[in-house]
Design an enzyme around this catalytic site. Structure first.
Site, short mmCIF file in Angstrom:
data_model
loop_
_atom_site.label_atom_id
_atom_site.label_comp_id
_atom_site.label_asym_id
_atom_site.label_seq_id
_atom_site.Cartn_x
_atom_site.Cartn_y
_atom_site.Cartn_z
N THR A 58 -5.64 61.48 -68.94
CA THR A 58 -5.51 62.37 -68.89
C THR A 58 -6.35 63.37 -69.23
OG1 THR A 58 -4.01 64.23 -70.13
CG2 THR A 58 -5.69 62.79 -71.91
N LEU A 74 -3.34 57.18 -64.22
CA LEU A 74 -3.68 58.45 -65.08
C LEU A 74 -4.51 57.98 -66.34
CD1 LEU A 74 -3.99 60.99 -64.86
CD2 LEU A 74 -1.48 61.42 -66.01
N GLY A 108 15.76 65.85 -64.55
CA GLY A 108 18.25 65.69 -64.59
C GLY A 108 18.93 65.58 -64.99
N ASP A 152 12.49 59.71 -52.67
CA ASP A 152 13.33 58.59 -51.76
C ASP A 152 14.52 60.40 -52.19
OD1 ASP A 152 13.25 56.13 -52.20
OD2 ASP A 152 13.95 56.59 -54.30
N PHE A 182 -6.85 73.47 -71.51
CA PHE A 182 -6.50 72.79 -70.18
C PHE A 182 -6.66 72.95 -68.94
CE2 PHE A 182 -3.79 68.46 -68.84
CZ PHE A 182 -4.18 68.15 -70.30
N GLY A 197 14.86 61.47 -64.96
CA GLY A 197 13.31 61.99 -65.09
C GLY A 197 13.88 63.27 -66.00
#
Lengths: 566, 132, 128, 258
Positions: free
Chosen positions: A241, A239, A15, A208, A114, A12
């Site tokens: 937003t 979702l 990473g 995981d 937001f 992702g």
């Protein structure tokens, strides 16, 4: 055995940002159970925060204050300071890599309001911000020399004597288990929303990395803090937003009232997520849901078709294809949905994984993104801070790794970890007990949503804990129908279920012990925040004889705790 | 079941979706194009007759071509040329950046024009050769 | 190690030929629409019942305009048609060797037929 | 009411039902390389598909009827691109397609055409990603960037807006009849990606990009069949992107400018 200097688990945003950076100096491999472009970062919609001040003047101090307050003062302020100070640089770096940010009229990066942020500081690309971030960073990894192991399921961390020596992973395509020997490992495996029934998370978000950490004897931090997003599509949890409210959307109950005026009269629909989720749940619990059912409405009709198409195209599509309503002319049914895990693998500000409450490092092991707990989000994350967290701390973990590589070398790979991995996969593939792994998973998700959800109390949590333990036992008796080695998703799903059963116990146990209301953790039987006893992080260990909780002080530098009102 | 590739696989798959407007246009364009190429060669062949037989042979041939069966073939050819030409025009409009979002409608507009012109041509030819 | 896009070998085989072939396919199609319309109107529409005879053809080809139109028709038609065949064939025969063979055959056919067609045309003009 | 029995009696492939669909028969492509058998179709009857997406149906089948069924999925909200499959001949995302919207009582699910098979509905995407990588799908800007963001006007931003929303699900490339026979053709996804960077004024290698797609297996192989645009779950006009690239190339070839 595969050998690389650095193994990054997870493809992702965190990473890939790490891989992009580390690959400048080291032989890097990314191991991910999905092709990186399929990672759940892509589903992030609303934006990524930074005090650029492109719309109105803004400063990192304000961003910091909002984040600290949003975290209900549980966030470590040294980490938050790093987050907000380096945020603008991170955004500019991403823009330079090619991220397709929406623009202001002068051509600068556009920003919108937001929840929980006092200034418009969410940098966005319509409502597919995560998608453009993920794709851009992955694409920039292509010209680098990075070995991508796509569709490899990481099984365990090879940690011995406080040193991480690599991982063991299962090649989903061939069913073979292999050891990956490395000098350093960066965990970026994402969140665990899938432990809940109603969740915005992908089917792959099964935590995981947390399971791997636990099996390697490492603790997890603040796991009881699970954020419920206020606008999950009814029944699906998908979702919608927060940008919808940032653009001016309303929340209304079954009676047509904008109920937020009773809960957060000042910020209304732009209060933080925990506040709104509880408001929604209260409306629903008191019978004011839509059609008397367990949902309320998101009202966007007054925004008009043009604005919805320009700013929220994906939302419109989702509402149309999944519940058959068109936000342009209909109310959208929504409910709180498990969204983000504030807790995770404890790390320092640099991304170094630590093994206890005294910050003892695990040599060669780093973590970033949602699987890590740095902790910048404390008890409740503000919207748009997660992409920032992943992008920024993915990068920082890489910097720390590079520094570590200067003096690091390969340590012998512990054979027993490999043997254990092979045995575990073989056991699952050949299991022929009476229980069905999907059924256990459903029971877990149902229990977690019912008993460890928005509102919690001791009684429910005790039942929940008992149920999780029962499910863990029953897992030993599962049966698997698919014996094939090639792309056997029944086996990987069972392995995921096992991980979820492991860390869910810690979520519930931590929630049971924390007798206060703080951020996303709300104990009906212990109203109010209790700074005297609970202004501290939970560090949970899974021991032979059960879970052991220890606690760690919160780092407070600039903003001492005070009451949190919106 | 055969493999997942190869010409046989292609044919089965493309025929299965051949009723989709875009695919239909594409396949029609191909088939009519190839037909016209065949005709072109026959046409050049027929014209060569003027070299080999400078007498009345050519005129006889032309007279044969004016008989009803050949006229029907001519009309089919004309239909092919219209379909190919108008669809070609449609493709060029896309190339110039127009109508790519309205490709289906555009196809049917073009085909309507083609059908109309074939009908008119049939009427004219029929009238000239005493069909009605 | 070090990255950098230079290490990646992306084959840039820009092919001007494929561009020109594509472009000329469009140009010839426009040309064909014009000359074919002319050809068909004059021969078939002005008087649908008229029969075409060698004598008429000879007379017609005394006009420079008709010589031009008929040679363009031959050239555009052959190019457009054979390049079209090539396009179709390339879809179904992706191997470079096969494609080369197809291209060569089509080119030879095109040149031979064009020369022959031109020869017939010249013959008609001179005979008139 | 239609039952399994009447269905078999009718043996109808494509019955369009105007009313409620009481039962849907899924014919699903099955293949396991480990077993060395030829691929087969297996049928599963689902009685109540109201409100169910195709992905829901697949998960239902896997969890309750046949756990050996293998398919890719992740976000189930039409953004990750994992679950692209071929349903009744059309490529789509399983997660955002309602079963009943197909208005068919018999739904054939196959892996994406044109790619090597891996297992059941799972295809090998390596050839697809090879094509994607070959167009340098990343922004190249060698000049030193400004301290802050690069300025980009809203009009330019809009020019690549659609193309940048591609989720690389491969539905378009797999739906292209040219791809089915010519595996070397770059295909609509890779070409749309090329357009995304050509249209972005921050990218500095436009000439090189145009050269990369200006060849026999690039933009000129496209026959504007529009199956790609039709199958895009994000409603991107992929065929239009290829046309936009062509226009740029023509202009460049004829005038030398870009």
């Amino acid at each position: 055995m595969k050998k690389h200097d650095v193994i990054i688990v997870g493809g992702g945003l965190a990473g890939l940002r790490a891989a992009w950076k580390v690959s400048e100096v080291a032989d890097t491999a990314v191991v991910s159970k999905l092709h990186p472009l399929r990672s759940h970062t892509g589903a992030a919609q609303g934006g990524i925060a930074a005090s650029l001040g492109n719309e109105t003047p803004d400063s990192w101090e304000e961003h910091m204050f909002d984040t600290v307050k949003g975290s209900d003062y549980l966030g470590d302020q040294n980490a938050i300071e790093t987050l907000v100070k380096e945020a603008p640089k991170t955004i500019y770096d991403l823009e330079h890599l090619g991220v397709a940010f929406s623009r202001t009229e002068e051509g600068k990066i556009a920003q919108r309001p937001f929840g929980g942020h006092q200034k418009p500081r969410s940098c966005y690309a319509a409502d597919w911000t995560g998608h453009t971030l993920l794709h851009t960073v992955y694409e920039q990894c292509i010209p680098k020399t990075i070995a991508f192991y796509d569709e490899w399921f990481a099984l365990s961390l090879a940690v011995r004597d406080g040193v991480c020596r690599g991982i063991v992973a299962l090649d989903i395509r061939t069913g073979e288990v292999e050891a990956f020997h490395s000098k350093a490992v960066i965990l970026a495996t994402g969140g665990y929303g899938r432990a809940f029934k109603i969740t915005s998370n992908a089917l792959a978000n099964t935590g995981d990395g947390l399971g791997m950490a636990l099996r390697a004897g490492l603790p997890l931090e603040d796991m009881e803090f699970v954020q419920f997003h206020p606008t999950g599509l009814y029944r699906q949890g998908i979702l919608l937003t927060e940008g919808a409210r940032g653009e001016g959307g309303y929340l209304v109950n079954g009676d047509g009232d904008r109920f937020m005026r009773n809960y957060a009269p000042e910020k209304m629909e732009l209060a933080p997520r925990d506040v709104i989720s509880r408001a929604e749940q209260t409306e629903i619990d008191q019978g004011r849901g839509g059609e008397g059912k367990d949902f309320v409405y998101l009202d966007l009709r007054h925004l008009g078709e043009a604005k919805i198409n320009e700013k929220l195209p994906q939302l419109r599509d989702l509402a149309r294809s999944f519940v058959g309503v068109d936000p342009v002319k209909d109310l959208v049914p929504i409910q709180p949905t498990a969204h983000y895990s504030m807790g995770g693998i404890p790390t320092t500000v640099t991304g170094q994984v630590i093994s206890d409450e005294k910050n003892a490092p695990v040599t060669g092991l780093f973590a970033a993104g949602e699987c890590a707990c740095i902790s910048v989000h404390g008890a409740n994350r503000l919207g748009t801070n997660s992409l920032l967290d992943a992008a920024l701390f993915g990068h920082k973990a890489a910097v720390a790794t590079i520094e570590y590589l200067n003096e690091a070398d390969f340590h012998p790979f512990p054979e027993e970890v490999m043997i254990e991995g092979v045995t575990r996969v073989k056991w699952v593939r050949e299991a022929n007990g009476r229980e069905s792994a999907p059924k256990l998973r459903h029971e877990l998700q149902e229990t977690m949503t019912q008993k460890c959800g928005v509102f919690r109390d001791r009684e429910k949590l005790e039942e929940c804990l008992a149920k999780v333990k029962e499910l863990q036992k029953r897992f030993d008796d599962i049966g698997i129908g698919d014996r094939s080695k090639s792309f056997n998703t029944e086996v990987t799903e069972a392995l995921e279920t096992q991980n979820m059963l492991d860390f869910s116990e810690i979520i519930v146990y931590g929630a049971m012990q924390r007798e206060e209301c703080r951020g996303a953790h709300w104990r009906v039987d212990h109203p109010g925040r209790d700074d005297e006893n609970w202004l501290k992080h939970t560090i949970a260990f899974q021991k032979e004889d059960g879970i052991e909780l220890r606690y760690k002080d919160v780092v407070i530098t600039r903003y001492p705790p005070k009451e949190r009102g919106y | 079941m055969a493999g997942h590739s190869g010409l046989g696989y292609y044919l089965r798959r493309v025929l299965r979706v051949s009723l989709e407007t875009g695919t239909m246009a594409h396949l029609l364009h191909r088939v009519t194009g190839l037909l016209i190429v065949v005709y072109l060669f026959l046409h050049i062949g027929a014209m060569s007759y003027t070299y080999f037989d400078a007498g009345s042979g050519f005129d006889d041939l032309m007279a044969t071509f004016a008989s009803t069966p050949f006229l029907i073939v001519d009309l089919v050819l004309f239909a092919g040329v219209m379909i190919h030409g108008l669809n070609g025009l449609r493709i060029m409009l896309f190339d110039m950046g127009y109508f790519s979002r309205r490709q289906k409608e555009l196809f049917w507009v073009m085909m309507a024009i083609a059908a109309t012109s074939v009908l008119i041509a049939t009427w004219l030819v029929g009238a000239a050769h005493g069909w009605w | 190690m070090g990255g950098g896009e230079l290490q990646q070998t992306v084959h840039i085989h820009a092919s001007k030929r494929s561009f020109w072939l594509w472009f000329l396919q469009r140009v010839s199609s426009v040309g064909l629409i014009v000359v074919l319309l002319f050809h068909m109107i004059v021969l078939h529409y002005v008087d649908p019942s008229a029969e075409i005879t060698l004598a008429d053809t000879h007379v017609r080809l005394q006009s420079f305009l008709f010589i031009i139109v008929d040679s363009l028709l031959l050239g555009f038609g052959l190019f457009h048609g054979l390049n079209g065949v090539r396009n179709v064939a390339y879809d179904y025969f992706p191997k470079p060797g096969t494609r080369k063979a197809i291209s060569s055959i089509l080119l030879i056919v095109g040149v031979v037929v064009f020369v022959w067609g031109a020869f017939v045309l010249v013959n008609l003009v001179l005979a008139g | 009411m239609i039952t399994a029995l009447t269905l078999q009696e009718l043996d109808v492939e494509n019955v369009v039902l105007r009313g409620v669909i009481d039962l849907v028969v899924f014919r699903i492509f099955r293949f396991d390389p480990a077993r060395n058998d030829a691929p087969t179709f297996q049928t599963y009857d689902l009685p109540d598909t109201a409100g169910m997406t195709i992905l829901d149906a697949l998960i239902h089948i896997k969890e309750n009827m046949d756990s050996t069924l293998s398919f890719r999925r992740s976000c189930r909200s039409a953004i990750c691109g994992s679950c692209a499959i071929c349903a009744n001949g059309k490529n789509l995302l399983a997660c955002n397609t309602q079963v009943n919207d197909l208005k068919k009582v018999r739904i054939t699910l196959e892996p994406l055409p044109g790619f090597p098979m891996m297992r059941d509905l799972v295809v090998d995407w390596e050839p697809f990603f090879d094509q994607y990588r070959s167009v340098k799908p990343y922004m190249v800007a060698r000049s030193t960037p400004p301290e802050k963001e690069r300025i980009q006007d809203q009009k330019t931003r809009k020019a690549y807006d659609e193309a940048a929303q591609c989720i690389m699900c491969s539905a378009c490339t797999s739906s292209c009849p040219v791809v089915w026979t010519d595996g070397n053709y770059l295909g609509p996804a890779a070409l749309t990606k090329a357009w995304r960077f050509v249209a972005d004024d921050r990218d500095e290698i436009t000439r090189e990009r145009l050269a990369m797609v200006n060849n026999e297996e690039g933009v000129w192989r496209c026959h504007t069949i529009f199956r790609c645009t039709d199958s895009c779950p994000k409603k991107i006009d992929t065929a239009g992107s290829i046309e936009s690239l062509r226009k740029k190339i023509i202009w460049h070839q004829l005038t030398g400018r870009i």
